[in-house]
Design a protein around this motif. Structure first.
Motif, PDB file in Angstrom:
ATOM      1  N   PHE A 100       9.426  42.183  30.352  1.00 37.88           N
ATOM      2  CA  PHE A 100       9.044  42.682  29.140  1.00 37.88           C
ATOM      3  C   PHE A 100      10.001  42.252  28.116  1.00 37.88           C
ATOM      4  N   TYR A 101      11.348  42.689  28.114  1.00 38.55           N
ATOM      5  CA  TYR A 101      12.345  42.243  27.152  1.00 38.55           C
ATOM      6  C   TYR A 101      12.269  40.617  27.076  1.00 38.55           C
ATOM      7  N   LEU A 102      12.273  39.775  27.923  1.00 34.18           N
ATOM      8  CA  LEU A 102      12.302  38.407  27.742  1.00 34.18           C
ATOM      9  C   LEU A 102      10.906  37.971  26.994  1.00 34.18           C
ATOM     10  N   ARG A 103       9.840  38.457  27.109  1.00 35.35           N
ATOM     11  CA  ARG A 103       8.524  38.264  26.507  1.00 35.35           C
ATOM     12  C   ARG A 103       8.634  38.470  25.245  1.00 35.35           C
ATOM     13  N   SER A 104       9.425  39.892  24.907  1.00 32.51           N
ATOM     14  CA  SER A 104       9.652  40.150  23.399  1.00 32.51           C
ATOM     15  C   SER A 104      10.302  39.291  22.420  1.00 32.51           C
ATOM     16  N   GLN A 105      11.131  38.617  23.309  1.00 32.89           N
ATOM     17  CA  GLN A 105      11.998  37.655  22.632  1.00 32.89           C
ATOM     18  C   GLN A 105      11.571  36.096  22.628  1.00 32.89           C
ATOM     19  N   SER A 106      10.245  36.051  22.991  1.00 38.18           N
ATOM     20  CA  SER A 106       9.443  34.830  22.817  1.00 38.18           C
ATOM     21  C   SER A 106      10.327  33.732  23.758  1.00 38.18           C
ATOM     22  N   LEU A 107      10.518  33.913  24.758  1.00 39.99           N
ATOM     23  CA  LEU A 107      11.015  32.950  25.686  1.00 39.99           C
ATOM     24  C   LEU A 107       9.705  32.222  26.444  1.00 39.99           C
ATOM     25  N   ASN A 108       9.951  31.133  26.700  1.00 40.31           N
ATOM     26  CA  ASN A 108       8.871  30.240  27.723  1.00 40.31           C
ATOM     27  C   ASN A 108       8.765  31.009  28.944  1.00 40.31           C
ATOM     28  N   SER A 109       7.459  30.890  29.295  1.00 50.79           N
ATOM     29  CA  SER A 109       7.119  31.772  30.300  1.00 50.79           C
ATOM     30  C   SER A 109       7.535  31.012  31.550  1.00 50.79           C
ATOM     31  N   SER A 110       7.801  29.651  31.595  1.00 51.59           N
ATOM     32  CA  SER A 110       8.441  29.062  32.783  1.00 51.59           C
ATOM     33  C   SER A 110       9.977  29.481  32.845  1.00 51.59           C
ATOM     34  N   ILE A 111      10.699  29.659  31.883  1.00 52.76           N
ATOM     35  CA  ILE A 111      11.898  30.294  31.804  1.00 52.76           C
ATOM     36  C   ILE A 111      12.083  31.550  32.524  1.00 52.76           C
ATOM     37  N   ILE A 112      11.230  32.289  32.057  1.00 48.52           N
ATOM     38  CA  ILE A 112      11.106  33.875  32.402  1.00 48.52           C
ATOM     39  C   ILE A 112      10.753  33.969  34.050  1.00 48.52           C
TER      40      ILE A 112
ATOM     41  N   ILE B   7      27.103  37.607  38.115  1.00 40.64           N
ATOM     42  CA  ILE B   7      26.242  38.350  36.995  1.00 40.64           C
ATOM     43  C   ILE B   7      25.418  37.357  36.451  1.00 40.64           C
ATOM     44  N   LEU B   8      24.222  37.868  36.042  1.00 39.11           N
ATOM     45  CA  LEU B   8      23.230  37.248  35.359  1.00 39.11           C
ATOM     46  C   LEU B   8      23.418  37.621  33.696  1.00 39.11           C
ATOM     47  N   LEU B   9      23.804  36.820  32.792  1.00 42.48           N
ATOM     48  CA  LEU B   9      24.073  37.236  31.594  1.00 42.48           C
ATOM     49  C   LEU B   9      22.904  36.416  30.647  1.00 42.48           C
ATOM     50  N   VAL B  10      22.411  37.475  29.509  1.00 36.42           N
ATOM     51  CA  VAL B  10      21.666  36.786  28.531  1.00 36.42           C
ATOM     52  C   VAL B  10      22.451  36.986  27.288  1.00 36.42           C
ATOM     53  N   LEU B  11      22.942  35.737  26.844  1.00 40.01           N
ATOM     54  CA  LEU B  11      23.521  35.642  25.492  1.00 40.01           C
ATOM     55  C   LEU B  11      22.518  35.517  24.486  1.00 40.01           C
ATOM     56  N   ARG B  12      22.394  36.302  23.388  1.00 40.20           N
ATOM     57  CA  ARG B  12      21.225  36.318  22.350  1.00 40.20           C
ATOM     58  C   ARG B  12      22.179  36.184  20.985  1.00 40.20           C
ATOM     59  N   VAL B  13      21.805  35.037  20.598  1.00 38.16           N
ATOM     60  CA  VAL B  13      22.420  34.983  19.096  1.00 38.16           C
ATOM     61  C   VAL B  13      21.276  34.400  17.943  1.00 38.16           C
ATOM     62  N   GLU B  14      20.871  35.319  17.576  1.00 38.81           N
ATOM     63  CA  GLU B  14      19.604  34.928  16.793  1.00 38.81           C
ATOM     64  C   GLU B  14      19.445  33.520  16.116  1.00 38.81           C
ATOM     65  N   PRO B  15      18.296  32.800  16.457  1.00 41.50           N
ATOM     66  CA  PRO B  15      17.266  33.081  17.124  1.00 41.50           C
ATOM     67  C   PRO B  15      17.242  32.516  18.529  1.00 41.50           C
ATOM     68  N   GLN B  16      18.727  32.251  19.018  1.00 45.06           N
ATOM     69  CA  GLN B  16      18.612  31.528  20.323  1.00 45.06           C
ATOM     70  C   GLN B  16      18.935  32.500  21.570  1.00 45.06           C
ATOM     71  N   ILE B  17      18.625  32.177  22.544  1.00 41.54           N
ATOM     72  CA  ILE B  17      18.854  32.914  23.711  1.00 41.54           C
ATOM     73  C   ILE B  17      19.316  32.047  24.968  1.00 41.54           C
ATOM     74  N   GLU B  18      20.290  32.190  25.447  1.00 41.47           N
ATOM     75  CA  GLU B  18      20.781  31.511  26.646  1.00 41.47           C
ATOM     76  C   GLU B  18      20.973  32.261  27.966  1.00 41.47           C
ATOM     77  N   VAL B  19      20.331  32.003  29.106  1.00 43.60           N
ATOM     78  CA  VAL B  19      20.700  32.723  30.177  1.00 43.60           C
ATOM     79  C   VAL B  19      21.603  32.023  30.997  1.00 43.60           C
ATOM     80  N   THR B  20      22.858  32.788  31.542  1.00 39.56           N
ATOM     81  CA  THR B  20      23.722  31.855  32.272  1.00 39.56           C
ATOM     82  C   THR B  20      23.869  32.793  33.408  1.00 39.56           C
ATOM     83  N   PHE B  21      24.281  32.076  34.576  1.00 43.89           N
ATOM     84  CA  PHE B  21      24.356  32.558  35.788  1.00 43.89           C
ATOM     85  C   PHE B  21      25.944  32.389  36.225  1.00 43.89           C
ATOM     86  N   LEU B  22      26.618  33.597  36.276  1.00 43.75           N
ATOM     87  CA  LEU B  22      28.075  33.600  36.349  1.00 43.75           C
ATOM     88  C   LEU B  22      28.182  33.958  38.105  1.00 43.75           C
TER      89      LEU B  22
END
Length: 146
Positions: A76-88, A104-119
């Motif tokens: 729900f959160y990632l769809r609300s951020q308009s991320l591509n469905s393949s990324i989700i 840790i799975l980290l989502v860095l959100r810097v409007e309008p960009q989102i980066e998913v990082t696997f630590l």
């Protein structure tokens, strides 16, 4: 995902690694506390885009907020951020298989960009981060208040 070039990257490129390094204890604290309360999930880090300096150094204070998002709310959160469905859809296997004692799975959100990082296989584990923050609470309290 590597965000496009922006003022956040300044003249030296990718700022995210330094940001994560400088804030790893509170990111790990949030991840471990969330896991203990809700099970698997991701840490969401919203970085304040109103900061106007052109570079981020070890001395810059960058305002941000952290929250833990349990597995059942991630889609729900990632769809609300308009991320591509393949990324989700690629995030869910990582959530199901990451080792919360070491990763840790980290989502860095810097409007309008989102980066998913696997630590992965952190030298300081999320539970160690939690313990360090609890021991030194007065240092971290302001950054952990909503």
């Amino acid at each position: 995902m590597r965000p496009s070039n922006s003022v956040w990257q300044g003249n030296f490129g990718y700022w995210q690694n330094s940001f994560i390094h400088n804030n790893l204890l509170v990111i790990g604290y949030t991840g471990w506390k969330g896991f203990q309360s809700f099970g698997r999930g991701i840490v969401i880090c919203d970085v304040d885009t109103k900061v106007t300096q052109s570079t981020i150094t070890n001395f810059d204070t960058v305002p941000f907020t952290l929250q833990f998002l349990p597995c059942d709310l991630i889609g729900f959160y990632l769809r609300s951020q308009s991320l591509n469905s393949s990324i989700i859809s690629s995030i869910f296997p990582a959530v199901a298989t990451y080792n919360p004692h070491q990763d840790i799975l980290l989502v860095l959100r810097v409007e309008p960009q989102i980066e998913v990082t696997f630590l992965h296989q952190l030298k300081i584990t999320p539970s160690d981060c939690y313990e360090q923050v609890c021991k030194r609470w007065s240092e971290f309290e302001p950054s952990l208040m909503p």
